[in-house]
Design a protein around this motif. Structure first.
Motif, mmCIF file in Angstrom:
data_model
loop_
_atom_site.group_PDB
_atom_site.id
_atom_site.type_symbol
_atom_site.label_atom_id
_atom_site.label_comp_id
_atom_site.label_asym_id
_atom_site.label_seq_id
_atom_site.Cartn_x
_atom_site.Cartn_y
_atom_site.Cartn_z
ATOM 1 N N GLY A 150 0.794 -1.224 0.000
ATOM 2 C CA GLY A 150 0.000 0.000 0.000
ATOM 3 C C GLY A 150 0.825 1.273 0.000
ATOM 4 N N GLY A 151 0.130 2.381 0.233
ATOM 5 C CA GLY A 151 0.750 3.698 0.211
ATOM 6 C C GLY A 151 1.812 3.858 1.283
ATOM 7 N N VAL A 152 2.815 4.679 0.980
ATOM 8 C CA VAL A 152 3.917 4.923 1.914
ATOM 9 C C VAL A 152 3.568 6.125 2.776
ATOM 10 N N ARG A 153 3.361 5.889 4.076
ATOM 11 C CA ARG A 153 3.008 6.970 4.986
ATOM 12 C C ARG A 153 4.243 7.631 5.604
ATOM 13 N N GLN A 154 5.318 6.875 5.756
ATOM 14 C CA GLN A 154 6.546 7.417 6.335
ATOM 15 C C GLN A 154 7.750 6.726 5.713
#
Length: 534
Positions: A325-329
């Motif tokens: 999924g998306g990279v938050r950090q």
């Protein structure tokens, strides 16, 4: 035949009883009913329903005649129960009495007294010139609510960590709101919600007491608050919230990421935009200088980690997180060999930057990852999630060393201290905590923010800590004592990103699209790089 009649009577009594209770229903809805009438309907309803149930159960014997089930001949016929006529008549009288009460209530002379929109006694004591009610700020919903956040919208109005996860329900402990590393969806809160507009006073029924009211009614709506001061703009600025700031190793350049998906490179000394480094397919979350000073690593909600050349923005390599999924950090080790990314699925991925491959995919967290930090020696990583859980990893072997519940709400902005044995984390519970990573105990707490502490930064000498919050302020803290050194409030809403410049000043970016510079010891800041016109 008698039993059929009893059943019909029981049904009628139940209907009358329910009608009595229906008259009591407005009381539950908040509309007062006179005490005497309340008691009458309550007693009548209870007795009617009770009588109906008794008849239905056959507990009141027939008054006269033979019961169909009784024997018609023989000795048993002589001892057939004759019934209790008085008890039966009393039971029949109860629903009739209740019915009379309802009819009297509907058509009695007191109905005229209640026909107005306000009770007579309220009108009599109402002031002739009702004062307007002042505007009250909307309370913060805890756990759920979470304020809107950059991840929820390309142009957030008041982000809150509570809206971190798009695919998962909000965790029980999280509420509230933020951008880059927001908290659980729910939740949350909006912590920076604008005040509700003032509501006009309730109208008063005209009576003799109001006959002297002035011809022109008083103003019942509070005047709008003064507009915030106009902010400078520049065409090359970000078009939306600035959610990440990083300073180059030589201290002369700043890299920024925004919810407008753009990565920009700025010249601090010349106060100008050097170039746009590229655009992610979704919100940009992180932008980091590589140790060589020639390349940068950026990441976003599109799940891509991109290696870019600073000199001309050429894309050198793309790492895809795939199903994670998306990279938050995203954080890079000081030697530039490894990177650790936290994802909205809760996964933690260790990347081998030299080989361009995945080193480890760690099981990670149950909720979206909201913070990542790598130890100075590049062997361990600290990650936090939107439910407040913290985990310490050995990123060389890919093993989890420890996990603990560090905050009541999401953990944000994790940073290792230079000794590698301590780290600080901010949170949706409005606190900043210093942790001993050998004993996993809280060493010190920094308190003062009134909203989610969204990002943290350490000064180069490690003596000062910079923090920014959804409460719209930035603060500088003494790391040794936990005392607040300075507070900055531009008055422009939530602030999402922070970094220390080479000269020790504090850089911040927020929902107003600008990048600001604040003096280290406190005082008024200045807009370093304005946002684009709206």
């Amino acid at each position: 035949m008698r039993r059929s009649t009893d059943r019909l009577l029981a049904l009628a009594m139940l209907i009358v009883g329910i009608a009595c209770f229906a008259k009591l229903y407005p009381v539950l809805g908040g509309r007062p009913l006179a005490t005497a009438r309340l008691e009458i309907f309550g007693v009548a309803g209870v007795l009617s329903v009770l009588a109906g149930l008794l008849f239905l159960a056959g507990l009141l014997p027939a008054a006269a005649g033979h019961d169909p089930a009784a024997p018609l001949f023989g000795r048993d016929a002589e001892i057939a129960p004759a019934g209790h006529p008085r008890l039966r008549r009393a039971a029949l009288a109860l629903p009739l009495l209740a019915l009379l009460v309802i009819v009297a209530d509907q058509f009695g002379p007191w109905r005229t007294e209640e026909s107005g929109s306000e009770p007579a006694k309220d009108v009599a004591i109402a002031p002739t010139e009702p004062a307007p009610r002042s505007s009250e700020p909307k309370p913060e919903p805890e756990a759920s609510a979470k304020p809107t956040s950059p991840e929820a919208s390309a142009k957030p109005a008041a982000p809150a960590p509570a809206q971190e996860m798009a695919a998962k329900p909000a965790p029980p402990a999280e509420p509230v709101a933020a951008p880059v590393q927001p908290a659980p969806t729910a939740a949350a809160p909006a912590e920076s919600a604008p005040p509700e507009p003032a509501q006009p006073a309730q109208p008063v029924q005209p009576t003799e007491q109001t006959a002297l009211a002035p011809a022109t009614p008083p103003q019942t709506v509070a005047p709008p608050p003064p507009a915030p001061p106009a902010q400078p703009t520049a065409p090359q600025g970000h078009r939306d919230a600035v959610v990440w700031l990083a300073v180059s190793p030589d201290g002369h350049e700043i890299m920024s990421a925004s919810t407008d998906r753009m990565i920009k490179l700025w010249d601090i000394d010349g106060k100008r935009l050097i170039r746009d480094l590229g655009e992610h397919k979704d919100m940009a979350r992180s932008a980091l200088f590589m140790p060589d000073g020639k390349t940068a690593l950026t990441a976003g909600d599109d799940g891509e980690i991109v290696l870019r050349q600073l000199s001309d923005a050429t894309v050198l390599h793309v790492f895809s997180s795939g199903a994670n999924g998306g990279v938050r950090q995203l954080k890079i080790s000081q030697d530039g060999k490894l990177a650790v990314s936290g994802h909205d699925t809760g996964s933690v991925v260790v990347w081998d930057l030299k080989k361009g491959t995945v080193a480890h995919v760690l099981p990670g967290h149950d909720w979206s990852v909201s913070s990542v930090a790598i130890s100075p020696d590049g062997t361990r990583a600290l990650t936090g999630s939107i439910d407040g859980e913290l985990k310490l990893w050995d990123i060389v072997s890919g093993k989890q060393l420890r996990n603990w519940h560090g905050h009541d709400r999401g953990a944000y902005g994790a940073v290792f201290l230079a000794d590698g044995h301590h780290a600080v984390t901010g949170s949706g519970d409005h606190t900043i905590k210093l942790w001993d990573l050998d004993s996993f105990k809280e060493v010190r707490r920094f308190e003062g923010h009134s909203g989610t502490v969204y990002a943290l930064a350490l000064s180069s000498d490690g003596k000062r800590l910079g923090s920014v919050s959804l409460d719209g302020t930035a603060r500088v803290w003494n790391m040794d004592t936990g005392a607040e050194i300075a507070e900055f409030d531009p008055g422009t809403g939530p602030i999402y990103s922070v970094a220390f410049a080479a000269d020790g000043t504090l850089l911040t970016g927020g929902i107003d699209r600008t990048i600001r510079d604040w003096p280290a010891a406190g005082g008024d800041g200045k807009v370093l790089f304005p946002g684009a016109p709206e």
